[in-house]
Design a protein around this motif. Structure first.
Motif, PDB file in Angstrom:
ATOM      1  N   VAL A  67       9.178 -13.748   1.310  1.00 27.58           N
ATOM      2  CA  VAL A  67       8.455 -12.502   0.861  1.00 27.58           C
ATOM      3  C   VAL A  67       7.622 -12.980  -0.270  1.00 27.58           C
ATOM      4  N   LEU A  68       7.906 -14.119  -1.084  1.00 32.29           N
ATOM      5  CA  LEU A  68       6.904 -14.671  -2.035  1.00 32.29           C
ATOM      6  C   LEU A  68       5.633 -14.964  -1.426  1.00 32.29           C
ATOM      7  N   ARG A  69       5.543 -15.551  -0.101  1.00 34.47           N
ATOM      8  CA  ARG A  69       4.578 -16.250   0.449  1.00 34.47           C
ATOM      9  C   ARG A  69       3.775 -15.486   1.560  1.00 34.47           C
ATOM     10  N   TYR A  70       4.555 -14.054   1.951  1.00 30.34           N
ATOM     11  CA  TYR A  70       4.033 -13.383   2.776  1.00 30.34           C
ATOM     12  C   TYR A  70       2.568 -12.978   2.557  1.00 30.34           C
ATOM     13  N   LYS A  71       1.690 -13.110   3.508  1.00 27.65           N
ATOM     14  CA  LYS A  71       0.192 -12.783   3.662  1.00 27.65           C
ATOM     15  C   LYS A  71      -0.091 -11.659   4.770  1.00 27.65           C
ATOM     16  N   PRO A  72      -0.488 -10.607   4.607  1.00 25.08           N
ATOM     17  CA  PRO A  72      -0.917  -9.469   5.609  1.00 25.08           C
ATOM     18  C   PRO A  72      -2.158 -10.102   6.671  1.00 25.08           C
ATOM     19  N   SER A  73      -2.991 -10.981   6.009  1.00 23.03           N
ATOM     20  CA  SER A  73      -3.955 -11.698   6.652  1.00 23.03           C
ATOM     21  C   SER A  73      -4.304 -12.893   5.611  1.00 23.03           C
ATOM     22  N   PRO A  74      -5.157 -13.923   6.255  1.00 21.86           N
ATOM     23  CA  PRO A  74      -5.200 -15.219   5.614  1.00 21.86           C
ATOM     24  C   PRO A  74      -6.433 -14.963   4.259  1.00 21.86           C
ATOM     25  N   GLU A  75      -7.034 -14.018   4.407  1.00 23.08           N
ATOM     26  CA  GLU A  75      -7.882 -13.636   3.205  1.00 23.08           C
ATOM     27  C   GLU A  75      -7.356 -12.957   1.986  1.00 23.08           C
ATOM     28  N   GLU A  76      -6.059 -12.239   2.276  1.00 16.23           N
ATOM     29  CA  GLU A  76      -5.078 -11.676   1.081  1.00 16.23           C
ATOM     30  C   GLU A  76      -4.364 -12.498   0.457  1.00 16.23           C
ATOM     31  N   TRP A  77      -4.129 -12.174  -0.742  1.00  8.69           N
ATOM     32  CA  TRP A  77      -2.949 -12.968  -1.461  1.00  8.69           C
ATOM     33  C   TRP A  77      -1.745 -12.663  -1.096  1.00  8.69           C
ATOM     34  N   CYS A  78      -0.711 -13.583  -1.363  1.00 10.60           N
ATOM     35  CA  CYS A  78       0.461 -13.386  -1.235  1.00 10.60           C
ATOM     36  C   CYS A  78       1.069 -13.240  -2.739  1.00 10.60           C
ATOM     37  N   VAL A  79       2.455 -12.724  -2.970  1.00  9.05           N
ATOM     38  CA  VAL A  79       2.998 -12.675  -4.336  1.00  9.05           C
ATOM     39  C   VAL A  79       2.812 -13.852  -5.013  1.00  9.05           C
ATOM     40  N   LEU A  80       2.949 -14.903  -4.483  1.00  5.27           N
ATOM     41  CA  LEU A  80       2.884 -16.031  -5.590  1.00  5.27           C
ATOM     42  C   LEU A  80       1.684 -16.343  -5.956  1.00  5.27           C
TER      43      LEU A  80
ATOM     44  N   GLN B  79       0.339  -3.918  -6.047  1.00  5.41           N
ATOM     45  CA  GLN B  79      -0.155  -4.825  -4.750  1.00  5.41           C
ATOM     46  C   GLN B  79       1.031  -5.763  -4.335  1.00  5.41           C
ATOM     47  N   ILE B  80       1.981  -6.110  -5.382  1.00  4.99           N
ATOM     48  CA  ILE B  80       3.226  -6.742  -5.113  1.00  4.99           C
ATOM     49  C   ILE B  80       4.458  -5.944  -4.460  1.00  4.99           C
ATOM     50  N   GLU B  81       4.244  -4.718  -4.968  1.00  7.16           N
ATOM     51  CA  GLU B  81       5.247  -3.769  -4.312  1.00  7.16           C
ATOM     52  C   GLU B  81       4.828  -3.500  -2.708  1.00  7.16           C
ATOM     53  N   LYS B  82       3.649  -3.470  -2.460  1.00 11.19           N
ATOM     54  CA  LYS B  82       3.219  -3.008  -0.957  1.00 11.19           C
ATOM     55  C   LYS B  82       3.317  -4.434  -0.173  1.00 11.19           C
ATOM     56  N   LEU B  83       3.095  -5.475  -0.745  1.00  9.20           N
ATOM     57  CA  LEU B  83       3.297  -6.762   0.028  1.00  9.20           C
ATOM     58  C   LEU B  83       4.966  -6.945   0.123  1.00  9.20           C
ATOM     59  N   LYS B  84       5.976  -6.587  -0.831  1.00  5.82           N
ATOM     60  CA  LYS B  84       7.312  -6.793  -0.584  1.00  5.82           C
ATOM     61  C   LYS B  84       7.882  -5.804   0.562  1.00  5.82           C
ATOM     62  N   ALA B  85       7.329  -4.690   0.581  1.00  6.12           N
ATOM     63  CA  ALA B  85       7.535  -3.656   1.554  1.00  6.12           C
ATOM     64  C   ALA B  85       6.915  -4.065   3.049  1.00  6.12           C
ATOM     65  N   ALA B  86       5.683  -4.639   3.015  1.00  9.26           N
ATOM     66  CA  ALA B  86       5.302  -5.286   4.243  1.00  9.26           C
ATOM     67  C   ALA B  86       6.178  -6.603   4.786  1.00  9.26           C
ATOM     68  N   ALA B  87       6.451  -7.281   3.897  1.00  6.04           N
ATOM     69  CA  ALA B  87       7.234  -8.655   4.044  1.00  6.04           C
ATOM     70  C   ALA B  87       8.646  -8.127   4.788  1.00  6.04           C
ATOM     71  N   ASN B  88       9.120  -7.192   4.202  1.00  4.10           N
ATOM     72  CA  ASN B  88      10.398  -6.885   4.510  1.00  4.10           C
ATOM     73  C   ASN B  88      10.499  -6.069   5.857  1.00  4.10           C
ATOM     74  N   CYS B  89       9.310  -5.692   6.236  1.00  4.07           N
ATOM     75  CA  CYS B  89       9.118  -4.845   7.729  1.00  4.07           C
ATOM     76  C   CYS B  89       8.698  -5.785   8.830  1.00  4.07           C
ATOM     77  N   THR B  90       8.381  -7.029   8.446  1.00  2.00           N
ATOM     78  CA  THR B  90       7.978  -8.285   9.396  1.00  2.00           C
ATOM     79  C   THR B  90       8.906  -8.981  10.042  1.00  2.00           C
ATOM     80  N   GLY B  91      10.280  -8.745   9.774  1.00  2.00           N
ATOM     81  CA  GLY B  91      11.500  -9.582  10.371  1.00  2.00           C
ATOM     82  C   GLY B  91      11.553  -9.366  11.835  1.00  2.00           C
ATOM     83  N   PRO B  92      12.536 -10.029  12.196  1.00  2.00           N
ATOM     84  CA  PRO B  92      12.777  -9.900  13.775  1.00  2.00           C
ATOM     85  C   PRO B  92      13.284  -8.462  14.180  1.00  2.00           C
ATOM     86  N   SER B  93      12.608  -7.896  14.903  1.00  2.00           N
ATOM     87  CA  SER B  93      13.369  -6.494  15.417  1.00  2.00           C
ATOM     88  C   SER B  93      14.363  -6.610  16.287  1.00  2.00           C
ATOM     89  N   LEU B  94      15.515  -5.679  15.973  1.00  2.00           N
ATOM     90  CA  LEU B  94      16.842  -5.790  16.698  1.00  2.00           C
ATOM     91  C   LEU B  94      16.449  -4.778  18.059  1.00  2.00           C
TER      92      LEU B  94
END
Length: 167
Positions: free
Chosen positions: A31-44, A149-164
């Motif tokens: 989650v700390l390192r999740y980036k929605p795109s290469p140009e955007e920042w991660c939480v860290l 911005q951090i809250e949006k990244l956390k939500a997005a990172a938690n939605c990108t896991g493997p789908s069941l």
């Protein structure tokens, strides 16, 4: 800016490090390192930015209060994020540094007289003088904007896991 408005911005600025710390406490490396795109920042990278910007706020504030006709050095925040190894720093250290820097800056700001609020420095990127009051107003909202911005990244990172599989 009135003294009451100044105090309101200082109070908002004081809350920010605690809110950021609570928001990132216990986050996984994923989650700390999740980036929605290469140009955007991660939480860290946001945490590194907050820590470094507190140095900048402190320096600019001190220039305004102590120097005669200071000019602010421009800042390329994306270059800082790329080149200052934010991804190599532990989140806890960045949060602690941000909190300590903010505390130190607020201590100075709370000691000011109303006549200090209008002290200024020339900002070449904005092509105008910015005052201590302007800087404090910016400080009051900066952390809150990055918290969203951090809250949006956390939500997005938690939605990108493997789908069941469904069914």
């Amino acid at each position: 800016m009135t003294e009451a408005e100044f105090k309101k911005h200082l109070d908002a600025a004081e809350k920010s490090p605690k809110e950021i710390a609570a928001s990132v406490s216990g986050l996984s490396e994923k989650v700390l390192r999740y980036k929605p795109s290469p140009e955007e920042w991660c939480v860290l990278e946001i945490l590194g930015h907050l820590a470094d910007v507190e140095i900048i706020y402190g320096y600019r504030l001190r220039q305004m209060l102590a120097d005669t006709k200071p000019a602010i050095a421009p800042l390329d925040q994306d270059a800082w994020a790329r080149n200052l190894n934010y991804l190599d720093s532990p989140a806890s250290e960045l949060v602690a540094f941000y909190g300590l820097g903010r505390h130190h800056n607020l201590r100075l700001l709370r000691s000011l007289k109303a006549s200090d609020f209008s002290k200024a420095a020339f900002h070449p990127e904005m092509q105008k003088d910015i005052t201590v009051a302007d800087l404090v107003e910016r400080m009051g909202g900066h952390g809150a904007a990055h918290l969203k911005q951090i809250e949006k990244l956390k939500a997005a990172a938690n939605c990108t896991g493997p789908s069941l599989p469904s069914g």
